[in-house]
Scaffold this motif. Structure first.
Motif: not given
Ligand code: 5GP
Length: 189
Positions: A9-12, A20-27, A180-187
């Motif tokens: 939630x903080x960094x993706x 979903x981009x997880x470049x700050x912690x994983x990828x 869901x990632x719809x509308x930029x919101x991570x559920x």
């Protein structure tokens, strides 16, 4: 895994309704402490499975699979993504369509590292349609090793990969399920 949800939630970054981009912690950048905690969690969940080897696919799965293997005290074996001059000709290989690159790659594992006596735990970073995972599962099948389970750091549950693998009867553990990632919101699920 609450720590992971908080960090996501903080960094993706949500790139689109399904990426979903997880470049700050994983990828891209890797957070070693978070990755070690992920490895401990997978090792705990599969502690009774008598795992002899952890497997993954290069490159994004390596950090989490390494942490899991270290915790279980077994080797990590990663499938390589292309055949090069140094590839052992005596190898298992399978073709996989890539979700992120939009093209087809081969994954390759030397036969000398994988065989019928092995009990494999397969760890990967993110599952979407499951093509990459199914290709590695086919390689494990070719080798006649036993696949004791599959662990995903992030399961995108609105895509079909993890569900299809579960339906084959395999044990699949996801540390975080994204509904869901719809509308930029991570559920989360
Ligand atoms: P699949 O074969 O399940 O469709 O895709 C699996 C691979 O594609 C994962 O190992 C991961 O590297 C990459 N991938 C799939 N979806 C995403 C995503 O939303 N974000 C990122 N960063 N990688 C993804």
């Amino acid at each position: 895994m609450e720590e992971l949800k908080t960090r996501i939630l903080q960094e993706a970054d949500v790139i689109s309704d399904n990426v979903l981009k997880l470049d700050g912690i994983l990828n891209h950048q890797v957070d070693p402490q978070l990755i070690m905690n992920i490895g401990k969690e997978f090792a705990f969940r599969f502690q009774n499975e008598k795992v002899t080897k952890v497997m993954t696919i290069e490159s994004s799965g390596i950090s989490v699979a390494f942490a899991t293997a270290l915790e279980l005290g077994v080797p990590l074996l990663f499938a390589r993504k292309k055949r090069t001059l140094t590839t052992d000709p005596d190898s298992f290989w399978e073709r996989v369509p890539s979700f992120t690159h939009g093209m087809v790659t081969d994954i390759v594992v030397a036969k000398k590292f994988l065989g019928p006596g092995d009990r494999i735990l397969f760890i990967d970073d993110i599952v979407a349609n499951g093509d990459a995972a199914r290709a590695l599962i086919r390689i494990i099948g070719q080798s006649q090793a036993t696949l004791v389970g599959v662990g995903f750091v992030v399961e995108k549950a609105f895509q079909n990969g993890a569900r299809a693998i579960r339906e084959t009867g395999l044990r699949v553990e996801s540390l975080v399920r994204v509904l869901s990632l719809e509308g930029g919101r991570i559920v989360f699920g």
